[in-house]
Design a protein around this motif. Structure first.
Motif, PDB file in Angstrom:
ATOM      1  N   ASN A 158       0.858  -1.183   0.000  1.00  0.00           N
ATOM      2  CA  ASN A 158       0.000   0.000   0.000  1.00  0.00           C
ATOM      3  C   ASN A 158       0.893   1.231   0.000  1.00  0.00           C
ATOM      4  N   GLU A 159       0.963   1.910  -1.147  1.00  0.00           N
ATOM      5  CA  GLU A 159       1.822   3.082  -1.283  1.00  0.00           C
ATOM      6  C   GLU A 159       1.413   4.222  -0.354  1.00  0.00           C
ATOM      7  N   MET A 160       0.183   4.238   0.102  1.00  0.00           N
ATOM      8  CA  MET A 160      -0.273   5.296   1.007  1.00  0.00           C
ATOM      9  C   MET A 160       0.294   5.106   2.417  1.00  0.00           C
ATOM     10  N   ALA A 161       0.779   3.914   2.735  1.00  0.00           N
ATOM     11  CA  ALA A 161       1.301   3.642   4.076  1.00  0.00           C
ATOM     12  C   ALA A 161       2.507   4.519   4.406  1.00  0.00           C
ATOM     13  N   ASP A 162       3.251   4.940   3.385  1.00  0.00           N
ATOM     14  CA  ASP A 162       4.434   5.770   3.606  1.00  0.00           C
ATOM     15  C   ASP A 162       4.136   7.268   3.614  1.00  0.00           C
ATOM     16  N   ARG A 163       2.903   7.649   3.371  1.00  0.00           N
ATOM     17  CA  ARG A 163       2.524   9.064   3.313  1.00  0.00           C
ATOM     18  C   ARG A 163       2.149   9.586   4.685  1.00  0.00           C
ATOM     19  N   GLU A 164       2.282  10.892   4.829  1.00  0.00           N
ATOM     20  CA  GLU A 164       1.875  11.558   6.064  1.00  0.00           C
ATOM     21  C   GLU A 164       0.359  11.490   6.240  1.00  0.00           C
ATOM     22  N   GLU A 165      -0.374  11.601   5.137  1.00  0.00           N
ATOM     23  CA  GLU A 165      -1.829  11.577   5.178  1.00  0.00           C
ATOM     24  C   GLU A 165      -2.314  10.153   5.429  1.00  0.00           C
ATOM     25  N   SER A 166      -3.324  10.018   6.264  1.00  0.00           N
ATOM     26  CA  SER A 166      -3.878   8.688   6.514  1.00  0.00           C
ATOM     27  C   SER A 166      -5.195   8.536   5.764  1.00  0.00           C
ATOM     28  N   VAL A 167      -5.544   7.292   5.496  1.00  0.00           N
ATOM     29  CA  VAL A 167      -6.778   6.973   4.788  1.00  0.00           C
ATOM     30  C   VAL A 167      -7.725   6.290   5.763  1.00  0.00           C
ATOM     31  N   THR A 168      -8.945   6.796   5.823  1.00  0.00           N
ATOM     32  CA  THR A 168      -9.995   6.142   6.594  1.00  0.00           C
ATOM     33  C   THR A 168     -10.726   5.203   5.648  1.00  0.00           C
ATOM     34  N   SER A 169     -10.851   3.952   6.023  1.00  0.00           N
ATOM     35  CA  SER A 169     -11.618   3.019   5.196  1.00  0.00           C
ATOM     36  C   SER A 169     -12.865   2.598   5.966  1.00  0.00           C
ATOM     37  N   LEU A 170     -13.960   2.416   5.216  1.00  0.00           N
ATOM     38  CA  LEU A 170     -15.211   2.014   5.855  1.00  0.00           C
ATOM     39  C   LEU A 170     -15.184   0.544   6.228  1.00  0.00           C
ATOM     40  N   VAL A 171     -14.533  -0.255   5.398  1.00  0.00           N
ATOM     41  CA  VAL A 171     -14.424  -1.690   5.669  1.00  0.00           C
ATOM     42  C   VAL A 171     -13.099  -2.188   5.100  1.00  0.00           C
ATOM     43  N   ARG A 172     -12.470  -3.117   5.834  1.00  0.00           N
ATOM     44  CA  ARG A 172     -11.214  -3.725   5.396  1.00  0.00           C
ATOM     45  C   ARG A 172     -11.490  -5.189   5.090  1.00  0.00           C
ATOM     46  N   VAL A 173     -10.992  -5.636   3.942  1.00  0.00           N
ATOM     47  CA  VAL A 173     -11.222  -7.022   3.523  1.00  0.00           C
ATOM     48  C   VAL A 173      -9.918  -7.658   3.063  1.00  0.00           C
ATOM     49  N   GLU A 174      -9.928  -8.983   3.050  1.00  0.00           N
ATOM     50  CA  GLU A 174      -8.851  -9.722   2.404  1.00  0.00           C
ATOM     51  C   GLU A 174      -9.456 -10.973   1.784  1.00  0.00           C
ATOM     52  N   MET A 175      -8.752 -11.494   0.801  1.00  0.00           N
ATOM     53  CA  MET A 175      -9.180 -12.724   0.157  1.00  0.00           C
ATOM     54  C   MET A 175      -8.505 -13.883   0.875  1.00  0.00           C
ATOM     55  N   VAL A 176      -9.311 -14.830   1.357  1.00  0.00           N
ATOM     56  CA  VAL A 176      -8.803 -16.023   2.025  1.00  0.00           C
ATOM     57  C   VAL A 176      -9.449 -17.233   1.363  1.00  0.00           C
ATOM     58  N   ASP A 177      -8.622 -18.085   0.770  1.00  0.00           N
ATOM     59  CA  ASP A 177      -9.102 -19.289   0.092  1.00  0.00           C
ATOM     60  C   ASP A 177     -10.199 -18.974  -0.923  1.00  0.00           C
ATOM     61  N   GLY A 178     -10.013 -17.886  -1.669  1.00  0.00           N
ATOM     62  CA  GLY A 178     -10.951 -17.529  -2.724  1.00  0.00           C
ATOM     63  C   GLY A 178     -12.240 -16.899  -2.253  1.00  0.00           C
ATOM     64  N   GLU A 179     -12.289 -16.473  -0.994  1.00  0.00           N
ATOM     65  CA  GLU A 179     -13.486 -15.825  -0.465  1.00  0.00           C
ATOM     66  C   GLU A 179     -13.126 -14.508   0.204  1.00  0.00           C
ATOM     67  N   VAL A 180     -14.069 -13.575   0.186  1.00  0.00           N
ATOM     68  CA  VAL A 180     -13.886 -12.305   0.865  1.00  0.00           C
ATOM     69  C   VAL A 180     -14.099 -12.499   2.352  1.00  0.00           C
ATOM     70  N   THR A 181     -13.170 -11.988   3.140  1.00  0.00           N
ATOM     71  CA  THR A 181     -13.350 -11.996   4.603  1.00  0.00           C
ATOM     72  C   THR A 181     -13.202 -10.569   5.104  1.00  0.00           C
ATOM     73  N   ILE A 182     -13.946 -10.237   6.119  1.00  0.00           N
ATOM     74  CA  ILE A 182     -13.889  -8.911   6.740  1.00  0.00           C
ATOM     75  C   ILE A 182     -12.779  -8.927   7.770  1.00  0.00           C
ATOM     76  N   VAL A 183     -11.929  -7.905   7.747  1.00  0.00           N
ATOM     77  CA  VAL A 183     -10.831  -7.777   8.691  1.00  0.00           C
ATOM     78  C   VAL A 183     -11.227  -6.738   9.723  1.00  0.00           C
ATOM     79  N   GLU A 184     -11.172  -7.096  10.972  1.00  0.00           N
ATOM     80  CA  GLU A 184     -11.550  -6.162  12.047  1.00  0.00           C
ATOM     81  C   GLU A 184     -10.406  -5.228  12.352  1.00  0.00           C
TER      82      GLU A 184
END
Length: 184
Positions: A158-184
């Protein structure tokens, strides 16, 4: 569980060249985007972002447009769309968008030094699009008040991780075994 999270858990997943990709109405325009889902997202952005202290909303074409239009309509904050087409207008600024799957030139018009802006995007994945837009806004001299991504994919660079500005996301997800999972 809110509509957005539920819709992500139910979204179709396709495989392209070994990569599992979710197909969602917010990020892809298919399947059908239901008004209740869009309304929920707009309200969540308005609650999460500092919309009272911005002069303009800035969003990349194309999939940020429907979200940002809703926020603009609800807040009366004007909308600027970062386009993939050059118009040649006075003050137009170009930027190079580089993502994990594409590279293109984009153009910002009608953002000026001192403008206080809210940047809204549909998905934060590699951060390439947001990084390029934030860099261009910095070069213009705009004041970035807030950055919101509806969906953030975790687990990649994530190129934004190195920036001073932060990003607010409404929901964080990742793909696990071909399915969408919600990351808390």
């Amino acid at each position: 569980m809110d509509r957005l999270e539920r819709s992500l858990l139910e979204t179709p997943v396709i495989e392209k060249e070994g990569y599992h990709y979710f197909v969602h109405p917010i990020s892809d325009g298919v399947p059908t985007l239901k008004p209740a889902l869009l309304r929920e997202i707009v309200v969540r952005i308005i609650r999460a972002a500092d919309v009272e202290n911005v002069d303009k909303i800035v969003t990349p074409a194309a999939m940020g447009i429907h979200i940002s239009t809703g926020v603009s309509m609800m807040t009366d904050v004007p909308l600027v769309v970062v386009r993939k087409r050059e118009y040649g207008l006075d003050g137009e600024v170009s930027l190079q968008q580089v993502t994990g799957y594409s590279e293109s030139e984009m153009f910002i018009n009608d953002v000026h030094a001192g403008d206080r802006v809210l940047v809204i995007d549909d998905v934060l994945s590699t951060g390439g699009t947001l990084d390029a837009i934030v860099g261009a806004l910095d070069s213009i001299g705009a004041d970035i008040v807030d950055i919101v991504a509806v969906i953030e994919k975790v687990g990649g660079g994530n190129e934004m991780a190195d920036r001073e500005e932060s990003v607010t996301s409404l929901v964080r997800v990742e793909m696990v075994d071909g399915e969408v999972t919600i990351v808390e």
